[in-house]
Design a protein around this motif. Sequence first.
Motif, PDB file in Angstrom:
ATOM      1  N   GLY A  72       0.812  -1.202   0.000  1.00 21.39           N
ATOM      2  CA  GLY A  72       0.000   0.000   0.000  1.00 21.39           C
ATOM      3  C   GLY A  72       0.847   1.253   0.000  1.00 21.39           C
ATOM      4  N   ALA A  73       0.209   2.381   0.236  1.00 19.36           N
ATOM      5  CA  ALA A  73       0.882   3.677   0.277  1.00 19.36           C
ATOM      6  C   ALA A  73       0.199   4.546   1.317  1.00 19.36           C
ATOM      7  CB  ALA A  73       0.838   4.351  -1.094  1.00 19.36           C
ATOM      8  N   HIS A  74       0.989   5.406   1.960  1.00 16.37           N
ATOM      9  CA  HIS A  74       0.454   6.313   2.967  1.00 16.37           C
ATOM     10  C   HIS A  74       1.105   7.687   2.839  1.00 16.37           C
ATOM     11  CE1 HIS A  74      -0.750   2.501   4.945  1.00 16.37           C
ATOM     12  NE2 HIS A  74      -1.778   3.217   5.337  1.00 16.37           N
ATOM     13  N   PHE A  75       0.416   8.670   3.383  1.00 13.20           N
ATOM     14  CA  PHE A  75       0.979  10.020   3.434  1.00 13.20           C
ATOM     15  C   PHE A  75       0.759  10.589   4.830  1.00 13.20           C
ATOM     16  CE2 PHE A  75      -3.479  10.934   2.700  1.00 13.20           C
ATOM     17  CZ  PHE A  75      -3.694  12.089   3.451  1.00 13.20           C
ATOM     18  N   LYS A  76       1.602  11.544   5.182  1.00 13.65           N
ATOM     19  CA  LYS A  76       1.464  12.297   6.422  1.00 13.65           C
ATOM     20  C   LYS A  76       1.794  13.761   6.107  1.00 13.65           C
ATOM     21  CE  LYS A  76       3.341   8.286   8.846  1.00 13.65           C
ATOM     22  NZ  LYS A  76       4.380   7.787   9.749  1.00 13.65           N
ATOM     23  N   TYR A  77       1.005  14.680   6.636  1.00 10.89           N
ATOM     24  CA  TYR A  77       1.229  16.088   6.321  1.00 10.89           C
ATOM     25  C   TYR A  77       0.921  16.946   7.541  1.00 10.89           C
ATOM     26  CZ  TYR A  77       0.937  20.646   4.070  1.00 10.89           C
ATOM     27  OH  TYR A  77       1.136  21.970   3.748  1.00 10.89           O
ATOM     28  N   GLU A  78       1.821  17.882   7.843  1.00  9.72           N
ATOM     29  CA  GLU A  78       1.625  18.828   8.937  1.00  9.72           C
ATOM     30  C   GLU A  78       1.327  20.197   8.359  1.00  9.72           C
ATOM     31  OE1 GLU A  78       3.918  20.783  12.792  1.00  9.72           O
ATOM     32  OE2 GLU A  78       4.929  19.273  11.559  1.00  9.72           O
ATOM     33  N   PHE A  79       0.202  20.770   8.745  1.00 15.55           N
ATOM     34  CA  PHE A  79      -0.201  22.089   8.257  1.00 15.55           C
ATOM     35  C   PHE A  79       0.659  23.183   8.882  1.00 15.55           C
ATOM     36  CE2 PHE A  79      -3.977  19.414   7.877  1.00 15.55           C
ATOM     37  CZ  PHE A  79      -4.379  19.682   6.573  1.00 15.55           C
ATOM     38  N   LYS A  80       0.903  24.226   8.096  1.00 16.72           N
ATOM     39  CA  LYS A  80       1.619  25.384   8.637  1.00 16.72           C
ATOM     40  C   LYS A  80       0.729  26.181   9.569  1.00 16.72           C
ATOM     41  CE  LYS A  80       4.795  25.841   4.712  1.00 16.72           C
ATOM     42  NZ  LYS A  80       5.300  26.721   3.625  1.00 16.72           N
ATOM     43  N   SER A  81      -0.582  26.167   9.275  1.00 19.66           N
ATOM     44  CA  SER A  81      -1.541  26.864  10.127  1.00 19.66           C
ATOM     45  C   SER A  81      -2.862  26.099  10.095  1.00 19.66           C
ATOM     46  CB  SER A  81      -1.747  28.297   9.640  1.00 19.66           C
ATOM     47  OG  SER A  81      -2.685  28.975  10.451  1.00 19.66           O
ATOM     48  N   PRO A  82      -3.465  25.792  11.249  1.00 19.39           N
ATOM     49  CA  PRO A  82      -2.943  26.066  12.583  1.00 19.39           C
ATOM     50  C   PRO A  82      -1.762  25.160  12.920  1.00 19.39           C
ATOM     51  CG  PRO A  82      -4.948  24.763  12.728  1.00 19.39           C
ATOM     52  CD  PRO A  82      -4.786  25.132  11.287  1.00 19.39           C
ATOM     53  N   LYS A  83      -0.784  25.712  13.569  1.00 15.46           N
ATOM     54  CA  LYS A  83       0.432  24.975  13.896  1.00 15.46           C
ATOM     55  C   LYS A  83       0.107  23.814  14.821  1.00 15.46           C
ATOM     56  CE  LYS A  83       5.150  25.639  15.594  1.00 15.46           C
ATOM     57  NZ  LYS A  83       5.746  25.056  14.395  1.00 15.46           N
ATOM     58  N   GLY A  84       0.658  22.654  14.506  1.00 22.25           N
ATOM     59  CA  GLY A  84       0.438  21.469  15.319  1.00 22.25           C
ATOM     60  C   GLY A  84      -0.613  20.527  14.786  1.00 22.25           C
ATOM     61  N   LEU A  85      -1.337  20.926  13.730  1.00 23.78           N
ATOM     62  CA  LEU A  85      -2.374  20.081  13.156  1.00 23.78           C
ATOM     63  C   LEU A  85      -1.778  19.179  12.080  1.00 23.78           C
ATOM     64  CD1 LEU A  85      -5.447  19.459  13.139  1.00 23.78           C
ATOM     65  CD2 LEU A  85      -5.640  21.128  11.263  1.00 23.78           C
ATOM     66  N   LEU A  86      -2.066  17.883  12.152  1.00 25.45           N
ATOM     67  CA  LEU A  86      -1.508  16.904  11.222  1.00 25.45           C
ATOM     68  C   LEU A  86      -2.603  16.012  10.674  1.00 25.45           C
ATOM     69  CD1 LEU A  86       0.415  16.546  14.178  1.00 25.45           C
ATOM     70  CD2 LEU A  86       2.013  16.167  12.320  1.00 25.45           C
ATOM     71  N   VAL A  87      -2.440  15.572   9.430  1.00 28.79           N
ATOM     72  CA  VAL A  87      -3.375  14.633   8.821  1.00 28.79           C
ATOM     73  C   VAL A  87      -2.584  13.491   8.206  1.00 28.79           C
ATOM     74  CG1 VAL A  87      -3.416  15.838   6.595  1.00 28.79           C
ATOM     75  CG2 VAL A  87      -5.339  14.358   7.240  1.00 28.79           C
ATOM     76  N   THR A  88      -3.125  12.294   8.261  1.00 29.00           N
ATOM     77  CA  THR A  88      -2.486  11.138   7.654  1.00 29.00           C
ATOM     78  C   THR A  88      -3.549  10.239   7.038  1.00 29.00           C
ATOM     79  OG1 THR A  88      -1.068   9.212   8.060  1.00 29.00           O
ATOM     80  CG2 THR A  88      -2.541   9.857   9.828  1.00 29.00           C
ATOM     81  N   GLY A  89      -3.181   9.519   6.009  1.00 25.48           N
ATOM     82  CA  GLY A  89      -4.136   8.623   5.362  1.00 25.48           C
ATOM     83  C   GLY A  89      -3.435   7.703   4.389  1.00 25.48           C
ATOM     84  N   GLY A  90      -4.200   6.785   3.816  1.00 22.76           N
ATOM     85  CA  GLY A  90      -3.615   5.870   2.845  1.00 22.76           C
ATOM     86  C   GLY A  90      -4.494   4.651   2.654  1.00 22.76           C
ATOM     87  N   GLY A  91      -3.922   3.652   2.004  1.00 27.96           N
ATOM     88  CA  GLY A  91      -4.655   2.431   1.740  1.00 27.96           C
ATOM     89  C   GLY A  91      -3.726   1.266   1.511  1.00 27.96           C
ATOM     90  N   ASN A  92      -4.277   0.040   1.563  1.00 25.42           N
ATOM     91  CA  ASN A  92      -3.470  -1.144   1.281  1.00 25.42           C
ATOM     92  C   ASN A  92      -4.352  -2.246   0.714  1.00 25.42           C
ATOM     93  OD1 ASN A  92      -4.425  -2.940   3.542  1.00 25.42           O
ATOM     94  ND2 ASN A  92      -3.561  -1.288   4.773  1.00 25.42           N
TER      95      ASN A  92
END
Length: 314
Positions: A257-277
């Motif tokens: 599978g594949a996954h991603f992770k991303y941290e937003f510049k604003s608001p600081k400290g907010l992160l999202v992750t997702g993917g599939g397999n």
Amino acid sequence: MTNILKAFAASLILLLPMALRAQTDEDGIMMNKKQICIGPMYSHSSWDHYWEGTFKRDNQNLGTVTTQMLGVMGIYGITKKLNIVGNLPYVWTNASAGTLHGQHGVQDLSGWVKWLPVQQNIGKGAVSVYAVAGGSVPLTNYIADYLPLSIGLRSRTASGRIILDYQLGHFFATGSGTYTLRSDITIDRSAYYTTSLHATNRVDMPNLWSFNFRTGYRSNNMVFEAVASNMTTAGGFDIRKNDMPFPSNKMNATMVGAHFKYEFKSPKGLLVTGGGNYTVAGRNVGQSKAFDIALFYTLDFSKLPKGTRPKDNH
């Protein structure tokens, strides 16, 4: 985390992805001291074909089996080289055909301690070695002997893992190996048959090996990675022809599978992750398609004004 596999995996190894700085128990990322990252995550998997032993088939009495999970996961940096990780999932299952009813409920509380004992620059790259120890315990008396619609196996587990991570610029490669001990369970019948008759309600659960490899792009605020993983039980037996699965079956699976992770510049400290397999090979598991999504927020207690910081014992 993760199909028969996804319905069980949360109680075995929990391979669910997490946020960037909110590292998982399988990647090469650590939280800094006094940082905590916590948030909700959701996963969905489904299958309409499965392996009965090595024979791949469908089952019109099941149709498509779906497993969903909504959980809360948190990570805290005791030090920058010692983190703790915790997870609590709520799981529900459903079959699109037949008379079997889906199950739902709180599953197993899981936790790990992640330690970074070795971090060494080699040429232009960096090598890190991590040691992870953890386990899980069921929080409710859910039915384990109701596969493939049980929400878990109700076995207490203890696991040890070694992770080797290499990073060169933004390229990285991470490999890990895990061995999981599983306790016996009891079921609601006085006798059962595996390869022989057992006049008891106690089931001897086979232990578990799992391996994970991930590689891709990693920067300060994002990760894109391809992931391959394998789960192999150290024992067990095959599903008998036209029979239901049993908790102590041999359950092997290989997923890509594949996954991603991303941290937003604003608001600081907010992160999202997702993917599939996708399960490409297996034995006594469903050939599942799965995806997941999670949202996390990082709090940095080290930056609180003096007098409001939590007591530091380190």
